[in-house]
Design a protein around this motif. Sequence first.
Motif, PDB file in Angstrom:
ATOM      1  N   MET A  49      16.985  32.266  54.499  1.00 57.23           N
ATOM      2  CA  MET A  49      16.429  32.406  53.153  1.00 57.23           C
ATOM      3  C   MET A  49      17.261  31.700  52.097  1.00 57.23           C
ATOM      4  O   MET A  49      16.731  31.139  51.150  1.00 57.23           O
ATOM      5  CB  MET A  49      16.294  33.892  52.788  1.00 57.23           C
ATOM      6  CG  MET A  49      15.183  34.596  53.543  1.00 57.23           C
ATOM      7  SD  MET A  49      13.578  33.786  53.364  1.00 57.23           S
ATOM      8  CE  MET A  49      13.285  33.998  51.625  1.00 57.23           C
TER       9      MET A  49
ATOM     10  N   TYR B 152       8.897  27.789  53.339  1.00 57.82           N
ATOM     11  CA  TYR B 152       7.745  28.334  54.067  1.00 57.82           C
ATOM     12  C   TYR B 152       6.438  28.052  53.317  1.00 57.82           C
ATOM     13  O   TYR B 152       5.398  27.787  53.937  1.00 57.82           O
ATOM     14  CB  TYR B 152       7.927  29.833  54.276  1.00 57.82           C
ATOM     15  CG  TYR B 152       6.885  30.446  55.185  1.00 57.82           C
ATOM     16  CD1 TYR B 152       6.709  29.976  56.488  1.00 57.82           C
ATOM     17  CD2 TYR B 152       6.076  31.480  54.752  1.00 57.82           C
ATOM     18  CE1 TYR B 152       5.754  30.527  57.327  1.00 57.82           C
ATOM     19  CE2 TYR B 152       5.114  32.030  55.574  1.00 57.82           C
ATOM     20  CZ  TYR B 152       4.955  31.562  56.866  1.00 57.82           C
ATOM     21  OH  TYR B 152       4.003  32.103  57.685  1.00 57.82           O
TER      22      TYR B 152
ATOM     23  N   ASP C 156      12.581  37.812  47.365  1.00 58.34           N
ATOM     24  CA  ASP C 156      12.121  36.567  48.002  1.00 58.34           C
ATOM     25  C   ASP C 156      11.702  36.821  49.452  1.00 58.34           C
ATOM     26  O   ASP C 156      10.706  36.265  49.938  1.00 58.34           O
ATOM     27  CB  ASP C 156      13.238  35.519  47.968  1.00 58.34           C
ATOM     28  CG  ASP C 156      13.328  34.835  46.610  1.00 58.34           C
ATOM     29  OD1 ASP C 156      12.416  35.055  45.785  1.00 58.34           O
ATOM     30  OD2 ASP C 156      14.289  34.080  46.386  1.00 58.34           O
TER      31      ASP C 156
ATOM     32  N   THR D 108       7.967  36.294  50.921  1.00 58.51           N
ATOM     33  CA  THR D 108       7.753  35.399  52.060  1.00 58.51           C
ATOM     34  C   THR D 108       6.980  36.107  53.167  1.00 58.51           C
ATOM     35  O   THR D 108       6.105  35.520  53.815  1.00 58.51           O
ATOM     36  CB  THR D 108       9.106  34.887  52.588  1.00 58.51           C
ATOM     37  OG1 THR D 108       9.846  34.304  51.510  1.00 58.51           O
ATOM     38  CG2 THR D 108       8.908  33.843  53.676  1.00 58.51           C
TER      39      THR D 108
ATOM     40  N   LYS E  95      11.968  30.700  51.006  1.00 56.94           N
ATOM     41  CA  LYS E  95      10.627  31.014  50.485  1.00 56.94           C
ATOM     42  C   LYS E  95       9.860  29.743  50.149  1.00 56.94           C
ATOM     43  O   LYS E  95       8.689  29.575  50.536  1.00 56.94           O
ATOM     44  CB  LYS E  95      10.767  31.903  49.253  1.00 56.94           C
ATOM     45  CG  LYS E  95       9.463  32.170  48.535  1.00 56.94           C
ATOM     46  CD  LYS E  95       9.712  32.902  47.229  1.00 56.94           C
ATOM     47  CE  LYS E  95       8.443  32.969  46.398  1.00 56.94           C
ATOM     48  NZ  LYS E  95       8.670  33.606  45.088  1.00 56.94           N
TER      49      LYS E  95
ATOM     50  N   ILE F 116      12.178  35.611  59.661  1.00 54.98           N
ATOM     51  CA  ILE F 116      13.235  35.392  58.676  1.00 54.98           C
ATOM     52  C   ILE F 116      14.539  35.941  59.233  1.00 54.98           C
ATOM     53  O   ILE F 116      14.597  37.085  59.678  1.00 54.98           O
ATOM     54  CB  ILE F 116      12.902  36.081  57.343  1.00 54.98           C
ATOM     55  CG1 ILE F 116      11.585  35.538  56.796  1.00 54.98           C
ATOM     56  CG2 ILE F 116      14.022  35.903  56.338  1.00 54.98           C
ATOM     57  CD1 ILE F 116      11.038  36.349  55.649  1.00 54.98           C
TER      58      ILE F 116
END
Length: 852
Positions: free
Chosen positions: A781, A793, A816, A820, A790, A807
Amino acid sequence: MNEKYKAIIIVTFLMTFLASALVWQGANQYNKAFNVFLIAGEEDLKSSTNSLEDYSFTPYRQRIKNLLRNNPQIIDAFATRKRALLYKLSLPKYQALKRENKFFTVMHFHLPDGKTFLRVHIPEFYDDDLTTIRPIVTAVHKHQKPLSGFEIGRSGPFFRVVEPIFSEGIYVGAFELGFLTHQVIDIMSRQDNLILTTYFHKEPWKKASLFDVTKTREMDNFFLITHKNDLYDLLPPDIVITDETKKLTLNDRSFLLLTKPLFENFEGKEIGGIIALQDITHFIANKKTFLSKALAFSFFMVLICLFVIYFYFDKILGALLSEITERRKTEKALRTSESLFRSLVHDLPNIAVQGYNKNREVILWNKGSELLYGFTQEEALNQKIENLIIPEEMKSEVITAIDDWINLGVPMPSSEVTLRRKDGSAIPVFSSHSLSFKLKNEPELYCVDVDLKELRDAQTQQTLMAQQLVKAQKMEAIGLMAGGVAHDLNNILSGIVSYPELLLMQLPPDSTMRKPLETIKESGIRAADVVADLLTVARGVAKTTEIDNPNNFINTYLQSPEYNELCRRHPHIEIISHLQPNLKNIRCSGVHIMKMITNLMNNAAEAIDEKGTIAISTSMVQLEEDFALEYNIEPGEYCLLSISDDGPGIKPDDLARIFEPFFTKKMLGRSGTGLGLTVVWNTMKDHGGVVVAESSPKNCLFKLYFPARDEESSVIPESKNLANYRGNGETILIVDDDKQQRIIAERVLNLMGYDPKTASSGEKALDYLQNHKVDLVVLDMIMDPGINGKETYARILELYPGQKAIIASGFSESDDVKETIKMGAGHYIKKPYTMAQLGNAVKSELSKEKKT
């Protein structure tokens, strides 16, 4: 002219004079009583309006400053224009103020260009231009200074407090609180026993386009808020707002019309005020009745006197004696008139009024005095005032002050004093006095007392809430620092946890290297536990997605190695449990619940030097609103988990600091990092509950309150057999800015039968995916430099809608991460992760149907 006719003329003149004097005196007494009533009403209105803003609105000028100063995260969210985060952070503050004050309505965040950024009370409505309809906000934008005052908005009149917001020295907008002016009517109606309403001048009222017009009436030069009261509908349309008191007749009843300009805008300009109607019908009726009776009586007496003199001149002396008797009756009637005024004062329920003569003997004791001081009227009358409500240490001073006023004309000043109830308890009041002279020029002193205890109790409660808020902000500030440290340590620990696991899989069972590698792995896991504590301090890491029962966690702990080790190290301690059957479930993070229980049990054991007992128990409790407000949680049904010991307890000074990070009283060499109780505190906050510590010289008790749930348990055991996680050559793209982490993940996935690929940034991952497809993305992340997980993706989904992803992050489950996951990512695993954790997440996500 003979003596008889001379007597008739003289008696006729005298009787006419006496009759006129009687009527004049009676009318004068009524006028005096009416003037006293009028002055009292005007003074009550003046006193109430003068203190209204101080007690009702002024405190919020400081409250808005404290709210911003103690919530820097709100300023950051506003400065960075994160509307969703700003709403999430501001909503609890808005709800707390709403519970505290039913007239609190508006919480706004305004942009410097005049547009509204967020209305907390209606978050879906924003970005409208308030430049022309909200002058106070425009002025704050211009001068960048706090302002407050009454203002007419589209929904009617409000008292507004607007505070400029600065971030790193830069002006980023304004923060507004708004209160309905109905609060004025609500407070003053209870205090003054008047029929009250408000008025506003026509020019500022034009903006009240959304106000209910059925509750208003347009007058000559202002709008009257009638609240649908028939009396205000009957007011003449040419009423002019002045400081003079007017008499009116409405619906065959007589009223005094009292007006008071009260509402000023932020520029000090008066835009409206209050109008009060006070019923004086009974005064007018009594006066007319008295005058009619007096005139009839006087005329009758003149006729009688003339008749007696004409026919019984010789008995004229007897007639004079009869006249003296009638005069005494007249004086009695005057005293009756005076008693009417006293009866009005006697019925006031919320204001204590006492009257006493020059000897300080009570002659008036109204219902308000009975309620405030506890003495009935029968108990108080004819008693000396200093023997009733004056404390012993004040008696001499009070007696001297009364004598000086009566004899020397030195008035007693109004002031706050502490007097005494019948039961001996102290009562703070604001006391005012007045002196008057009645029949025979006898002085009478009257005292009006207003109870201050309720106001001070409210101020004390606000102080306690402010202290709780400061403590919470302090913990959150330390948590931000801890979170950053934990993120870096987790990346470092990944190699210490994962490489030994990879090497152990390749060594024979009898290898001499197995023991050192297992020790390294165990040390890494223990270090990761400390980092997990730091993440708990950072908040948001306790992912409360499981539904389980507190009794299950306690039973698991009582069968765990940690419990067995505790019993081995402390054989002198007896541990007992009392678990309530049919205890409701909670939504929780099971790992963190077990950590809290372990921490608290270890602390309890180390607090007992010799023989002792630790008790762990559960029960269901109902938390009332006062308790919930004090600890900033929701009222309702809670599961209570309690752990107590009979050790020496915690010192009061230390009790206030035990939840602070790294605060510990343990001796060097004892277990603990100083984070144990901080972990407990933060975990309870993440679970929507609270931990309360209570201590005495012979006991220490920790109470953990969890919101109860009616849902069924959702806990599913995780398999640790790596064979269950083997793949079939699926292609997996590992996106991570940490080289060591990419190598570890690549080797683990290779061993499990997958085809791993790596990318050191979000941009490189997108370049790879331009020409290649993958089955799954393992996504970090926080990547520096470049775009974060984020954003990465989101762009991947533009190339391949429904792309599967998991993740893997060394930080907490932040906003975040949650966003996501909402976009379509699957599992979230925290670094450092084990092979089983990674394998379970990958296998589980690949087995799901592809999202479209």
